[in-house]
Enzyme design. Structure first.
Site, PDB file in Angstrom:
ATOM      1  N   GLU A   1      -1.110   9.272  -0.142  1.00 46.82           N
ATOM      2  CA  GLU A   1      -1.950   8.494   0.767  1.00 46.82           C
ATOM      3  C   GLU A   1      -3.356   8.298   0.214  1.00 46.82           C
ATOM      4  O   GLU A   1      -3.954   7.230   0.373  1.00 46.82           O
ATOM      5  CB  GLU A   1      -1.994   9.156   2.144  1.00 46.82           C
ATOM      6  CG  GLU A   1      -0.648   9.234   2.853  1.00 46.82           C
ATOM      7  CD  GLU A   1       0.029   7.888   3.063  1.00 46.82           C
ATOM      8  OE1 GLU A   1      -0.655   6.844   3.030  1.00 46.82           O
ATOM      9  OE2 GLU A   1       1.262   7.883   3.239  1.00 46.82           O
TER      10      GLU A   1
ATOM     11  N   HIS B   1      -3.695   5.316  -1.845  1.00 48.67           N
ATOM     12  CA  HIS B   1      -3.994   4.092  -1.099  1.00 48.67           C
ATOM     13  C   HIS B   1      -5.489   3.990  -0.809  1.00 48.67           C
ATOM     14  O   HIS B   1      -6.073   2.903  -0.884  1.00 48.67           O
ATOM     15  CB  HIS B   1      -3.224   4.074   0.223  1.00 48.67           C
ATOM     16  CG  HIS B   1      -1.746   3.884   0.084  1.00 48.67           C
ATOM     17  ND1 HIS B   1      -1.185   2.926  -0.739  1.00 48.67           N
ATOM     18  CD2 HIS B   1      -0.704   4.521   0.698  1.00 48.67           C
ATOM     19  CE1 HIS B   1       0.132   2.983  -0.635  1.00 48.67           C
ATOM     20  NE2 HIS B   1       0.452   3.944   0.218  1.00 48.67           N
TER      21      HIS B   1
END
Length: 271
Positions: free
Chosen positions: A186, A189
């Site tokens: 994550e 991202h």
């Protein structure tokens, strides 16, 4: 015997990333950065960049002080933070944990009031990484927000950060996904990276030239998988931006490193 089987199926759910698909505008930003990076490399100007130092705040949202209800022990917090630095250090990114706070709130622990919760808890500027750990994220293990142009104090500013299922940290209960690499994925991202299977076998894919094209997300650790046989290279199953088991994850590519630094420099460094 049905109950144990059902329980096993529930705890061994497949990896799910709730990060939104990049918008057409964001993909255009990535493609523009790719062109700049290619030009710099061709001219010999793609020099080594200074280490990126990122201040981090951890926020634990639980419904009680039990690990089963989303609470994290200090060992879990420290182990998760160590996993982050181990994964990103080879790419000249270092995290500095500035603080950890705990909130007992059943609604927040189930991601029931994202903006209100973040307005209450978020710390730092747009260059500060806020990671929120939840007891329940529905079908997802995590989600995050891509870097873009935001105004400090706006809703988009507060939304920024990464939301993580607590059971995916080291020592957590998420079968095959409890070594802490949901955070690694994550945070990729947050630095602007897309999934390695973005765009499938055609087009610009994830807009990073050294990640082989991939038709769809991997599951497990399928050595030799080649979902785009007409394109060069096997599927990048060991890449942190695929959906492999935590034990299968080992790397970002050189191109992904460059892209993370590019996004950092353009959107976060000066904030």
């Amino acid at each position: 015997m049905a109950a144990p089987t059902a329980f096993a199926a529930a705890t061994a759910k497949p990896f799910g990333c709730g990060t939104d698909q990049p918008t057409r505008q964001h993909i255009q930003i990535s493609q523009a950065l790719a062109a700049q990076e290619e030009e710099a490399a061709a001219s010999g100007n793609l020099t080594a960049r200074a280490t990126v130092n990122v201040d981090v705040y951890f926020h634990v949202l639980a419904s009680s002080t039990s690990v089963a209800d989303g609470y994290l022990t200090s060992k879990m917090i420290n182990d998760q933070f160590a996993v982050m630095n181990t994964a990103y250090a080879p790419h000249d990114i270092q995290f500095i944990l500035k603080g950890t706070d705990y909130t007992i709130n059943s609604n927040w622990a189930a991601d029931g009031a994202e903006l209100a919760m973040k307005k209450a808890l978020r710390k730092g500027t747009y260059r500060t990484l806020n990671v929120y750990f939840f007891k329940d994220l529905g079908s997802n293990f995590g989600y995050c927000y891509f870097p873009t142009t935001v105004t400090s104090g706006s809703n988009d500013f507060y939304y920024d950060g990464c939301s993580i299922l607590s059971s995916t940290v080291p020592g957590g209960s998420s079968t095959n996904y409890n070594l802490g690499h949901t955070v690694t994925h994550e945070v990729g991202h947050w630095f602007g990276l897309y999934h390695t299977f973005q765009g499938g076998c055609t087009g610009s894919g994830d807009s990073v030239s050294d990640t082989p094209a991939q038709a769809s997300a991997s599951s497990g650790c399928p050595t030799g998988r080649d979902s785009c046989p007409s394109q060069a290279g096997l599927d990048p199953i060991h890449n942190y931006m695929d959906y492999s088991y935590d034990t299968c994850y080992t790397e970002f590519t050189a191109g992904q490193k460059t892209r993370m630094h590019s996004f950092w420099t353009q959107y976060r460094a000066g904030k």
